[in-house]
Design a protein around this motif. Structure first.
Motif, PDB file in Angstrom:
ATOM      1  N   ALA A 131       0.821  -1.214   0.000  1.00  6.97           N
ATOM      2  CA  ALA A 131       0.000   0.000   0.000  1.00  6.97           C
ATOM      3  C   ALA A 131       0.854   1.263   0.000  1.00  6.97           C
ATOM      4  O   ALA A 131       0.427   2.306  -0.492  1.00  6.97           O
ATOM      5  N   ASN A 173      -6.283   4.649  -0.169  1.00  7.33           N
ATOM      6  CA  ASN A 173      -7.426   3.774   0.084  1.00  7.33           C
ATOM      7  C   ASN A 173      -6.979   2.369   0.463  1.00  7.33           C
ATOM      8  O   ASN A 173      -7.559   1.735   1.354  1.00  7.33           O
ATOM      9  N   ARG A 174      -5.934   1.876  -0.199  1.00  5.90           N
ATOM     10  CA  ARG A 174      -5.395   0.559   0.144  1.00  5.90           C
ATOM     11  C   ARG A 174      -4.765   0.575   1.533  1.00  5.90           C
ATOM     12  O   ARG A 174      -4.902  -0.380   2.310  1.00  5.90           O
ATOM     13  N   LYS A 176      -5.549   2.621   4.010  1.00  6.54           N
ATOM     14  CA  LYS A 176      -6.649   2.714   4.975  1.00  6.54           C
ATOM     15  C   LYS A 176      -7.257   1.341   5.233  1.00  6.54           C
ATOM     16  O   LYS A 176      -7.462   0.938   6.384  1.00  6.54           O
ATOM     17  N   ALA A 177      -7.537   0.615   4.161  1.00  2.82           N
ATOM     18  CA  ALA A 177      -8.151  -0.707   4.303  1.00  2.82           C
ATOM     19  C   ALA A 177      -7.231  -1.672   5.036  1.00  2.82           C
ATOM     20  O   ALA A 177      -7.668  -2.436   5.909  1.00  2.82           O
ATOM     21  N   ALA A 178      -5.931  -1.635   4.720  1.00  3.23           N
ATOM     22  CA  ALA A 178      -4.986  -2.547   5.368  1.00  3.23           C
ATOM     23  C   ALA A 178      -4.839  -2.222   6.853  1.00  3.23           C
ATOM     24  O   ALA A 178      -4.796  -3.128   7.696  1.00  3.23           O
ATOM     25  N   CYS A 179      -4.769  -0.936   7.180  1.00  3.68           N
ATOM     26  CA  CYS A 179      -4.631  -0.549   8.593  1.00  3.68           C
ATOM     27  C   CYS A 179      -5.868  -0.966   9.387  1.00  3.68           C
ATOM     28  O   CYS A 179      -5.755  -1.472  10.511  1.00  3.68           O
ATOM     29  N   ARG A 180      -7.039  -0.783   8.811  1.00  5.88           N
ATOM     30  CA  ARG A 180      -8.260  -1.187   9.504  1.00  5.88           C
ATOM     31  C   ARG A 180      -8.341  -2.705   9.629  1.00  5.88           C
ATOM     32  O   ARG A 180      -8.786  -3.235  10.656  1.00  5.88           O
ATOM     33  N   ARG A 181      -7.884  -3.427   8.601  1.00  9.87           N
ATOM     34  CA  ARG A 181      -7.917  -4.891   8.644  1.00  9.87           C
ATOM     35  C   ARG A 181      -7.046  -5.428   9.780  1.00  9.87           C
ATOM     36  O   ARG A 181      -7.414  -6.391  10.458  1.00  9.87           O
ATOM     37  N   TYR A 182      -5.893  -4.797   9.995  1.00  9.91           N
ATOM     38  CA  TYR A 182      -4.954  -5.310  10.991  1.00  9.91           C
ATOM     39  C   TYR A 182      -4.972  -4.511  12.298  1.00  9.91           C
ATOM     40  O   TYR A 182      -4.135  -4.733  13.166  1.00  9.91           O
ATOM     41  N   ALA A 207      -6.603   5.823   8.022  1.00  8.84           N
ATOM     42  CA  ALA A 207      -7.642   5.089   8.743  1.00  8.84           C
ATOM     43  C   ALA A 207      -8.291   5.929   9.827  1.00  8.84           C
ATOM     44  O   ALA A 207      -9.422   5.642  10.254  1.00  8.84           O
TER      45      ALA A 207
END
Length: 281
Positions: A131, A173-174, A176-182, A207
């Motif tokens: 990301a 955006n990637r 943000k999604a990765a930080c929220r996922r982990y 995020a």
């Protein structure tokens, strides 16, 4: 900000109003054009800490390093004192703070407490690095990514040099999604300090509604803890320059020590009050 009083991360500081909702508090940062807002509550609490809450336009934070520097600078200016030993209550934790007037501003230090460290899982590391858009030549040759949690966890990602640091263009955006996922607050991309030369860093936290932070004091403390852990030293003191990519140069100081319970850190910086009437920093 830098020692000459230039640059730095603008942070709004306001007295909290019990009639405000959290949505009202989130709206303040957007209204005044700062990434973060510190709300000073009435105090002290029974344990002697003055309550301070931190909000971005997107969420409330369990802690904010440069926001703490700003809040305690404002607290000192409301007195006739040359220095103020204080205690702050934020995110369920009460910690010591120290503010002192300097010729170029107000220097503030605070105890960050214990910093937990762990190595990221392979998929976690791969998602964040992808990301960030790093090239094959960008990673640091000897240092490795680490998760540091001085409260909220964030990934520390070392790069080869300052040129690589300035080239970072994350896919927000990637990221943000990765930080929220982990469950990560964000990503602190850095060049380690070497000898007497300060380190350099950029903080990305989409995020929590902050695409790029001018300066991130809590991550600097996390980096000090990481460097202490990897070197095996008993104490580490660092300076990390930040904000250059945004035209707001800043320097954050941090030290880390080993203790019976683990690694503890202390973080400091310089603040200038721009509008004392409104309480903004």
């Amino acid at each position: 900000m830098r020692h000459d009083g230039s640059g730095g991360s603008p942070t709004a500081v306001s007295d909290d109003d019990p009639a405000m909702t959290d949505a009202d508090r989130r709206a303040v940062a957007a209204a005044v054009g700062t990434s973060h807002t510190a709300f000073l509550g009435p105090g002290p609490t029974p344990d002697g800490g003055w309550p301070v809450r931190f909000f971005t336009a997107a969420t409330e934070l369990s802690g904010c390093g440069h926001g703490t520097v700003a809040a305690q600078a404002v607290r000192l200016t409301r007195t006739a004192l040359g220095e103020l030993n204080d205690r702050q209550r934020t995110g369920g934790r009460t910690f010591d703070t120290f503010a002192i007037r300097r010729p170029t501003g107000i220097e503030v230090w605070f105890d960050q407490g214990l910093v937990a460290l762990r190595h990221p899982a392979p998929d976690e590391r791969a998602a964040i690095v992808a990301a960030l858009g790093l090239t094959a030549d960008d990673p640091h040759p000897t240092d490795e990514p680490r998760i540091a949690a001085p409260g909220a966890p964030r990934m520390l990602v070392p790069v080869h040099d300052r040129a690589a640091l300035l080239r970072v263009r994350p896919h927000l955006n990637r990221l943000k999604a990765a930080c929220r996922r982990y469950g990560l607050l964000g990503c602190f991309v850095y060049v380690p300090p070497v000898g007497d030369r300060p380190g350099a860093a950029r903080m990305f936290a989409p995020a929590i509604g902050v695409d790029e932070d001018v300066a991130n004091a809590n991550s600097t403390g996390g980096l000090a803890a990481h460097l202490l852990d990897t070197t095996g030293a008993q104490m580490v003191a660092i300076e990390v320059e930040q904000g250059d990519a945004l035209g707001r140069p800043a320097s954050v100081l941090a030290s880390a020590r080993r203790g019976p319970a683990g690694i503890t850190t202390r973080v400091g910086g310089l603040a200038v009050i721009r509008d004392r009437h409104r309480g903004d920093n």
